[in-house]
Enzyme design. Sequence first.
Site, PDB file in Angstrom:
ATOM      1  N   CYS B 181       0.860  -1.195   0.000  1.00 61.06           N
ATOM      2  CA  CYS B 181       0.000   0.000   0.000  1.00 61.06           C
ATOM      3  C   CYS B 181       0.893   1.241   0.000  1.00 61.06           C
ATOM      4  O   CYS B 181       0.611   2.238  -0.659  1.00 61.06           O
ATOM      5  CB  CYS B 181      -0.877   0.049   1.245  1.00 61.06           C
ATOM      6  SG  CYS B 181      -1.878  -1.395   1.535  1.00 61.06           S
ATOM      7  N   HIS B 185       0.756   5.004  -1.506  1.00 59.44           N
ATOM      8  CA  HIS B 185       0.135   5.896  -0.521  1.00 59.44           C
ATOM      9  C   HIS B 185       1.086   6.299   0.602  1.00 59.44           C
ATOM     10  O   HIS B 185       0.643   6.667   1.676  1.00 59.44           O
ATOM     11  CB  HIS B 185      -1.117   5.235   0.055  1.00 59.44           C
ATOM     12  CG  HIS B 185      -2.233   5.103  -0.938  1.00 59.44           C
ATOM     13  ND1 HIS B 185      -2.924   6.197  -1.415  1.00 59.44           N
ATOM     14  CD2 HIS B 185      -2.767   4.034  -1.557  1.00 59.44           C
ATOM     15  CE1 HIS B 185      -3.840   5.786  -2.272  1.00 59.44           C
ATOM     16  NE2 HIS B 185      -3.760   4.477  -2.383  1.00 59.44           N
ATOM     17  N   ARG B 229     -13.491  -0.185  -0.838  1.00 61.06           N
ATOM     18  CA  ARG B 229     -12.284   0.574  -1.165  1.00 61.06           C
ATOM     19  C   ARG B 229     -11.028  -0.296  -0.967  1.00 61.06           C
ATOM     20  O   ARG B 229     -10.151  -0.372  -1.822  1.00 61.06           O
ATOM     21  CB  ARG B 229     -12.237   1.837  -0.303  1.00 61.06           C
ATOM     22  CG  ARG B 229     -11.026   2.728  -0.414  1.00 61.06           C
ATOM     23  CD  ARG B 229     -10.790   3.279  -1.791  1.00 61.06           C
ATOM     24  NE  ARG B 229     -10.171   2.306  -2.687  1.00 61.06           N
ATOM     25  CZ  ARG B 229     -10.048   2.447  -4.003  1.00 61.06           C
ATOM     26  NH1 ARG B 229     -10.525   3.500  -4.601  1.00 61.06           N
ATOM     27  NH2 ARG B 229      -9.486   1.521  -4.737  1.00 61.06           N
ATOM     28  N   CYS B 233      -8.444  -1.947  -3.716  1.00 60.03           N
ATOM     29  CA  CYS B 233      -7.002  -1.685  -3.653  1.00 60.03           C
ATOM     30  C   CYS B 233      -6.244  -3.006  -3.722  1.00 60.03           C
ATOM     31  O   CYS B 233      -5.247  -3.119  -4.426  1.00 60.03           O
ATOM     32  CB  CYS B 233      -6.638  -0.963  -2.352  1.00 60.03           C
ATOM     33  SG  CYS B 233      -6.939   0.805  -2.406  1.00 60.03           S
TER      34      CYS B 233
END
Lengths: 108, 272
Positions: B181, B185, B229, B233
């Site tokens: 992730c 991010h 969400r 992802c």
Amino acid sequence: MSDPMRIRAQLMGDKVDVRVLVAHEMETGLRKDADGKIVPANYIQSVTATCNGKTVLSAQWGPAVSKNPTLAFKFAAAGAKIGDKVIVSWVDNKGDKRSDEAAITAAS
Amino acid sequence: MRSSFLISVGFAVILAATALPAASQSSDDTIKEIERYRAALADGNPAELWEARGEDLWKQTRGPKMASLEKCDIGLGAGIVKGAYAVLPKYFADADRVMDLETRLVHCMVNLQGFTPEQAKKDPFGGPSKKSDMEALVAYITGASRGVQMNVASNHPKEQEYYELGKKIFFHRGGPHDFSCANCHGADSQRIRLQDLPNLLKQPTAQRAYTSWPAYRVSQGELRSFQWRLFDCFRQQRFPELVFTSDASVALTMFLAKNANGGVLSAPSIKR
């Protein structure tokens, strides 16, 4: 049976400001599903809005309008006052129809 | 033939040369234009349709026990909806587990309404001609917390444990792309195509990102929950499918929600 519309009508000076959220698939008839079959067209063809028996909006829609469309328009109040009802109705190409209403409120 | 090829190459060079200054202009302009597009969309957000349906579902008597969800404690006590989303995920003693909103709703549907867990988890996400009751309930409950400040606690050891686990998942690299992730991010001004990727490790961007979910996705014509969400992802990372309401999904939500503490909820919002 489709879900109800969300309608807001506000008196703004000598006009009534109307906002409508319509719950509708609005399928164009051009898309294919996972199996490659055409998804049948299903879209709203006519929309009308009335207030005190008078038609204040009449529209013809087609497949180019988005899914779950939002519609905003103003009409001359011409005697319409707070508490009067605005009725919005639509008919789609399959003949399904829906009609919802909202009372005119003061501008927030 | 040959000359026309050369001419078109020449054109391409000129075009590239003229396009360069525009491309090197600050990307702020692009971001501003995208913001303007978002603002135009926000007026008349169809999420309201989901909120209305969710409110009906919340109050309806359903399931084998013919009960409504109105007695469900989603964080602030039985039946309190307003502000509850801002304290989730949280440890619930009656289930001895940290739960996010969706997990808690499943718990209530099983214990109050008598559904089996499989029935309660059926259709977690809506799709073509398949409506998701879960996403409607999520829309209603988060909508009732609009304007409330995020306030996720971590007093209970289990809450701390989930936070740490979520942090681990956030930085865990894996899958065919050896991807975490944090790759997307964990830094400023990252972007995938035209979408800004918020830096979820910095407070202001983490707050803005977390508080805008759930959201109505214009491109899908669906309201999407936070579970969706994360699910999506994981899909984009080519990770194994994230199981709906699994410990991993709740832990990651815990990590992201806690990092967004202090942010003001604006969900359900609208996204491209």
